[in-house]
Design a protein around this motif. Structure first.
Motif, PDB file in Angstrom:
ATOM      1  N   ALA B  98      60.480  28.042  33.645  1.00  0.00           N
ATOM      2  CA  ALA B  98      59.117  27.702  34.082  1.00  0.00           C
ATOM      3  C   ALA B  98      58.236  27.362  32.893  1.00  0.00           C
ATOM      4  N   GLY B  99      58.465  28.055  31.777  1.00  0.00           N
ATOM      5  CA  GLY B  99      57.659  27.831  30.584  1.00  0.00           C
ATOM      6  C   GLY B  99      57.700  26.381  30.129  1.00  0.00           C
ATOM      7  N   TRP B 100      58.830  25.712  30.320  1.00  0.00           N
ATOM      8  CA  TRP B 100      58.961  24.303  29.919  1.00  0.00           C
ATOM      9  C   TRP B 100      57.936  23.426  30.625  1.00  0.00           C
ATOM     10  N   PHE B 101      57.706  23.742  31.899  1.00  0.00           N
ATOM     11  CA  PHE B 101      56.876  22.856  32.708  1.00  0.00           C
ATOM     12  C   PHE B 101      55.415  23.297  32.779  1.00  0.00           C
ATOM     13  N   LEU B 102      55.182  24.577  32.524  1.00  0.00           N
ATOM     14  CA  LEU B 102      53.829  25.086  32.707  1.00  0.00           C
ATOM     15  C   LEU B 102      53.055  25.249  31.402  1.00  0.00           C
ATOM     16  N   SER B 103      53.772  25.319  30.274  1.00  0.00           N
ATOM     17  CA  SER B 103      53.077  25.575  29.011  1.00  0.00           C
ATOM     18  C   SER B 103      52.317  24.345  28.550  1.00  0.00           C
ATOM     19  N   ASP B 104      51.146  24.552  28.033  1.00  0.00           N
ATOM     20  CA  ASP B 104      50.359  23.516  27.347  1.00  0.00           C
ATOM     21  C   ASP B 104      50.126  22.273  28.188  1.00  0.00           C
ATOM     22  N   VAL B 105      50.069  22.423  29.516  1.00  0.00           N
ATOM     23  CA  VAL B 105      49.786  21.233  30.312  1.00  0.00           C
ATOM     24  C   VAL B 105      48.304  20.869  30.211  1.00  0.00           C
ATOM     25  N   THR B 106      47.500  21.785  29.769  1.00  0.00           N
ATOM     26  CA  THR B 106      46.072  21.520  29.634  1.00  0.00           C
ATOM     27  C   THR B 106      45.501  22.379  28.503  1.00  0.00           C
ATOM     28  N   ASP B 107      44.399  21.894  27.924  1.00  0.00           N
ATOM     29  CA  ASP B 107      43.726  22.694  26.900  1.00  0.00           C
ATOM     30  C   ASP B 107      42.727  23.645  27.533  1.00  0.00           C
ATOM     31  N   ASP B 108      42.526  23.455  28.826  1.00  0.00           N
ATOM     32  CA  ASP B 108      41.549  24.275  29.528  1.00  0.00           C
ATOM     33  C   ASP B 108      42.140  25.662  29.787  1.00  0.00           C
ATOM     34  N   ALA B 109      41.570  26.655  29.130  1.00  0.00           N
ATOM     35  CA  ALA B 109      42.130  28.007  29.239  1.00  0.00           C
ATOM     36  C   ALA B 109      42.085  28.512  30.684  1.00  0.00           C
ATOM     37  N   GLN B 110      40.959  28.210  31.372  1.00  0.00           N
ATOM     38  CA  GLN B 110      40.835  28.709  32.754  1.00  0.00           C
ATOM     39  C   GLN B 110      41.920  28.122  33.653  1.00  0.00           C
ATOM     40  N   LEU B 111      42.176  26.822  33.430  1.00  0.00           N
ATOM     41  CA  LEU B 111      43.180  26.143  34.247  1.00  0.00           C
ATOM     42  C   LEU B 111      44.585  26.642  33.914  1.00  0.00           C
ATOM     43  N   TYR B 116      49.468  29.754  35.485  1.00  0.00           N
ATOM     44  CA  TYR B 116      50.445  30.827  35.264  1.00  0.00           C
ATOM     45  C   TYR B 116      50.382  31.875  36.376  1.00  0.00           C
ATOM     46  N   VAL B 117      49.155  32.306  36.660  1.00  0.00           N
ATOM     47  CA  VAL B 117      49.013  33.403  37.639  1.00  0.00           C
ATOM     48  C   VAL B 117      49.455  32.931  39.027  1.00  0.00           C
ATOM     49  N   SER B 118      49.051  31.706  39.392  1.00  0.00           N
ATOM     50  CA  SER B 118      49.471  31.173  40.700  1.00  0.00           C
ATOM     51  C   SER B 118      50.983  31.085  40.767  1.00  0.00           C
ATOM     52  N   THR B 497      46.045  35.266  46.047  1.00  0.00           N
ATOM     53  CA  THR B 497      46.338  34.543  44.803  1.00  0.00           C
ATOM     54  C   THR B 497      45.091  33.842  44.268  1.00  0.00           C
ATOM     55  N   GLN B 498      44.273  33.312  45.185  1.00  0.00           N
ATOM     56  CA  GLN B 498      43.077  32.585  44.732  1.00  0.00           C
ATOM     57  C   GLN B 498      42.175  33.469  43.881  1.00  0.00           C
ATOM     58  N   TYR B 499      42.043  34.723  44.287  1.00  0.00           N
ATOM     59  CA  TYR B 499      41.202  35.632  43.513  1.00  0.00           C
ATOM     60  C   TYR B 499      41.790  35.827  42.109  1.00  0.00           C
ATOM     61  N   SER B 500      43.062  36.220  42.076  1.00  0.00           N
ATOM     62  CA  SER B 500      43.668  36.557  40.788  1.00  0.00           C
ATOM     63  C   SER B 500      43.777  35.328  39.897  1.00  0.00           C
ATOM     64  N   ALA B 501      44.172  34.189  40.486  1.00  0.00           N
ATOM     65  CA  ALA B 501      44.353  32.981  39.678  1.00  0.00           C
ATOM     66  C   ALA B 501      43.018  32.503  39.114  1.00  0.00           C
ATOM     67  N   ASN B 502      41.940  32.757  39.863  1.00  0.00           N
ATOM     68  CA  ASN B 502      40.612  32.385  39.354  1.00  0.00           C
ATOM     69  C   ASN B 502      39.972  33.539  38.587  1.00  0.00           C
ATOM     70  N   THR B 503      40.794  34.518  38.227  1.00  0.00           N
ATOM     71  CA  THR B 503      40.387  35.711  37.470  1.00  0.00           C
ATOM     72  C   THR B 503      39.194  36.437  38.092  1.00  0.00           C
ATOM     73  N   PHE B 504      39.219  36.513  39.421  1.00  0.00           N
ATOM     74  CA  PHE B 504      38.281  37.390  40.128  1.00  0.00           C
ATOM     75  C   PHE B 504      38.998  38.680  40.453  1.00  0.00           C
ATOM     76  N   ASP B 505      38.252  39.758  40.461  1.00  0.00           N
ATOM     77  CA  ASP B 505      38.826  40.995  40.964  1.00  0.00           C
ATOM     78  C   ASP B 505      39.047  40.817  42.471  1.00  0.00           C
ATOM     79  N   VAL B 506      40.133  41.395  42.996  1.00  0.00           N
ATOM     80  CA  VAL B 506      40.372  41.289  44.439  1.00  0.00           C
ATOM     81  C   VAL B 506      39.460  42.306  45.129  1.00  0.00           C
TER      82      VAL B 506
END
Lengths: 301, 542
Positions: B98-111, B116-118, B497-506
């Motif tokens: 997964a790291g091959w496809f998900l790493s460094d796809v964007t410079d946006d830390a939030q994205l 990763y979390v999703s 997942t939406q909460y955690s991926a958007n770094t909201f507390d559930v």
């Protein structure tokens, strides 16, 4: 023998139906049966005669189409009756991914036994059925005979008052079969009631006090084995070996009293006894061939 | 940003609803049983039904935890020795690559965090559900087919103990797999994320308000301006007009603030036009209002960071001095939020530009929780969903064969997860493809009439005996479907997942409590269905 009935069936009938509710087969028809406390009772019959259906109705695995079953004073559908019953099914339908110890521990838990009791009974039963060396092996690695033995052990884990055995000697070698029969007799001596169904008539004759013969789902005969098997009008005398002269003299004597000699013969043992004797001697004297005993006692002159 | 508004769960109303359904379903089941028993057994039938009910009560009273645990342990060992844990191999392979496809796809830390979390939460969810579904759907039917169950039911085991034991056992093996996967996933996220982005791994704790709008003339309206979205979740306010978006916060607990600092966070959409300066970032201004005293404090305007979070520390952005329009100094806590109520008005200051927002787009941000908090709450919810699937699978196995039970449960899960809302709208007759047109012909019988007569859904049926009959039949059918639809739980509730991926507390009330309540609400009736199915079933039937 006690006259207290532990099993009673009245007009017990079972009809198997298809998906649409149409009658497929009448497996049992108005069966009236009583099994008394402390006896070994045999259900005999050819394949498809209704023996196993009767056992399953007694256990509540099937529901009667008509009639009633009382077992240990309770209805067959009452689950609490199972606390006093042990059941060995025709095939050993055990969990094959467990080993012998785990199997007995599991069934012990189902009887709400404490850990100490489970351990003690498991150890004793594993020794009793001769599986001490294989107690840690999974059942999937067991031979058919070994599976029957552990099946029997699970049926006895609760020290039941009533034991239902479906074809107990099927799949066992003669030694295993003899052990099983010895065990059934021992259970009887301990005061337990045993109901076994089998089509191996010799086995039934060896251990049963009373039998019922079923055919086509109907009860054909019921009674004590000894009485049913007794041949009327014939007397048998067994003596030590006699010479020809003595035999002729005995025949003459009997003729004078008006009796007719039907047969004079040297009795033979049965194959089971011979097999067991050879195997046991072989175990005592490994590497030596079995030598049959000499012709026996010297004939009387 | 969230594309839905978290709603606090009203557990009291939920419980009443549940109780009403249980009573109605129980009475319906009892009456049906009486009717069927009379058909099958004549007048002796009701007696048999009562005997079964009495036996059921005795069975439940005689429940033995030891027997349940024995069956649970057996189930656990069975699953373990049937190499269930091989699912880890699939999991490991996915994570290795997964790291091959998900790493460094964007410079946006939030994205990047969101990706990763999703990925981790969805992977865990979609791997574990099929495994427990297959295990639970095949367990009992195989036991019955191989007749291993015969040696169990001929012991003093109550049928519900078999159901409970199976549920416990499969849930335990599922929990083991889930626990291991979640730990691996957690460390994988931490390891994959560059050091510079790690500060984004957090759990924001929001206090949400309720939104309302003022139009360009300053009048109250239900929604803002629609800038052309077909499916409008966010509505817009026009810049440099009296148009406002107003959030009202209730029960604001100042003791939870970090050092008495009020932090507002927003994610606002911009809709820029050539009538204004289209190349310039939009300007926005908050005004804090005490709704009780009507004290208003306009805050320093800020440039809207489009598609990004705008974190606004009220004191820091205003040099620690808050003033009302008359220049009088105002204390943030004492004068504005002491009573627990606060209003925030949002204005767009850029002429002829539009600022878009929905209820969850602005909130008071309390001090963050560790990321592990939101991550493991999402895992907990996956665990609850897994338990639901296990219960459903075991119960289906009580009366169906393995393949059929698998198909049934898979259907219920897929419908419950992907199309629950649609099913609800179908059975309640609320299918509206266009909110402005009330659809006609909502029932099966009406549709059967309309199709051959080529009558379009927009045309009313003429009032006649026939049309009234159609409506009666449709009402019976739809009410029946309405009752049946309660059998399909909303599995979408369990996806946080939406909460955690958007770094909201559930949140407890909006996400955890509904999941727990739904799980408990379904488990009891399902277990009862499983118990009675096993009780009235001839295990040896040919």
């Amino acid at each position: 023998m006690s006259t207290e009935a532990v099993i009673q069936t009245r007009n017990l009938t079972k009809i198997y139906r298809d998906f649409w509710g149409r009658k497929k087969v009448r497996a049992l028809n108005s069966l009236n049966l009583e099994v008394y406390k402390g006896e070994v009772f045999g259900l005999l019959g050819p394949n498809g005669s209704g023996k196993t259906t009767t056992l399953k109705l007694l256990l509540g695995l099937l529901f009667p189409t008509d009639g009633e079953v009382t077992i240990l004073g309770r209805s067959a559908s009452d689950v609490t009756k199972n606390e006093r019953i042990g059941y060995l099914p025709e095939e050993s339908y055990l969990y094959r991914f467990l080993n012998a110890e785990e199997t007995l521990d599991f069934y012990g838990r189902l009887f709400n036994m404490s850990a100490a009791t489970r351990r003690e009974r498991s150890r004793k039963l594993i020794e009793q059925v001769g599986l001490k060396g294989a107690r840690r092996r999974r059942l999937q690695e067991y031979s058919k005979g070994m599976t029957r033995r552990i099946g029997l052990a699970q049926a006895l884990i609760n020290e039941p008052e009533l034991i239902l055995l479906d074809e107990p000697t099927s799949g066992l070698d003669p030694l295993g079969s003899r052990d099983m029969k010895d065990l059934i007799i021992k259970l009887k001596e301990e005061g337990r009631t045993v109901v076994m169904c089998s089509h191996l008539l010799a086995d039934v004759q060896d251990v049963c006090d009373r039998i019922a013969i079923l055919d086509g789902g109907e009860l054909k005969e019921q009674g004590e084995v000894q009485k049913l098997l007794k041949v009327q009008g014939v007397t048998q005398i067994k003596t030590s070996q006699l010479s020809e002269a003595v035999i002729k003299e005995v025949e003459a004597l009997l003729a004078r009293h008006g009796a007719k000699v039907l047969e004079v013969d040297h009795p033979t043992t049965n194959l089971e006894d011979l097999f067991i004797k050879i195997v046991r001697e072989s175990a005592e004297r490994p590497g030596q061939r079995y030598v049959p005993p000499s012709s026996g006692n010297k004939p009387a002159a | 940003m969230l594309d839905f508004s978290p709603q606090p769960y009203d557990w009291a109303a939920g419980f009443q609803h549940w109780l009403a359904i249980m009573v109605v379903a129980g009475v319906a089941a009892f009456v049906s049983a009486l009717f069927i028993s009379i058909l099958a057994l004549g007048f002796a039938g009701p007696y048999h039904v009562l005997v079964h009910l009495k036996g059921a009560v005795a069975d439940f009273v005689g429940t033995s935890p030891r027997r349940c645990l024995a069956i649970a342990k057996l189930t656990f060992l069975e699953a373990l020795r049937r190499k269930t844990l091989l699912v880890f191999v699939v999991f490991a392979v996915l994570f290795l690559f997964a790291g091959w496809f998900l790493s460094d796809v964007t410079d946006d830390a939030q994205l990047q965090v969101k990706n990763y979390v999703s990925f981790v939460l969805r992977t865990i969810s979609w791997l574990i559900l099929p495994v427990v579904l297959l295990l639970s759907c095949w367990g009992l039917p195989e036991d019955i087919r191989l007749r291993s169950l015969h040696t169990v039911v001929t012991k003093p085991v109550r049928r519900h103990e078999i159901v409970l034991g199976r549920i416990l056992g499969f849930s335990a093996i599922g929990a083991l797999v889930l626990g291991a996967m979640s730990l691996v996933g957690y460390f994988w996220i931490n390891r994959q994320l560059p050091q510079s982005m790690k500060s984004q791994l957090t759990a924001r704790v929001p206090i949400y308000g309720s939104i309302s709008f003022l139009n360009n003339e300053g009048s109250q309206v239900e929604k803002g301006i629609n800038v052309g979205d077909e499916n409008m979740f966010r509505s817009f306010i026009e810049g440099n007009t009296k148009s406002r978006a107003i959030w009202d916060f209730a029960n604001v607990d100042v003791s939870r603030f970090d050092q008495d600092r009020l932090v507002l966070e927003s994610t606002l959409s911009s809709f820029r036009t050539y009538k204004g300066n289209i190349e310039k970032q939009l300007m926005c201004q908050y005004t804090l209002v005490n709704p009780k005293t009507n004290l208003r404090v306009p805050l320093a305007p800020f440039e809207v960071n489009e598609f990004r979070r705008n974190v606004y520390d009220v004191l820091a952005e205003n040099r620690n001095v808050l003033q009302d329009p008359d220049g009088k100094t105002v204390d943030l806590i004492k004068d504005l939020v002491q009573d627990g109520a606060l209003r925030v008005e949002v204005a767009c200051l850029s002429s002829a530009q539009f600022l878009g927002m929905a209820n969850p787009d602005l909130f008071i941000r309390l001090p963050d929780q560790p990321f592990a908090s939101t991550y493991f709450k999402s895992i907990f919810n996956i665990g609850l969903m897994m338990v639901m699937v296990v219960v459903l699978g075991v119960v289906a196995g009580c009366f169906l064969k393995g393949p059929v039970a698998t198909m049934l449960v898979a259907f219920v899960v897929i419908v419950g997860k992907l199309a629950h809302g649609f099913v609800v709208s179908l059975v309640t007759g609320d299918v509206q493809y266009n909110p402005n047109i009330r659809m006609q012909g909502r029932g099966m019988f009406e549709a059967l009439y309309r199709i051959p007569t080529h009558l379009t859904p927009g045309v009313e049926l003429q009032d006649s005996f026939f049309s009234r009959l159609i409506h009666v039949l449709d009402n019976i059918e739809l009410n029946g479907l309405y009752v049946i639809h309660f059998l399909f739980p909303n599995f979408g509730l369990f996806d946080t997942t939406q909460y955690s991926a958007n770094t909201f507390d559930v949140p407890w009330s909006a996400a955890l409590l509904p999941s727990i309540a739904t799980t408990l609400a379904y488990i009891l009736p399902w277990i009862l269905i499983g118990y009675f199915s096993l009780r009235i079933r001839e295990l040896e039937a040919k």
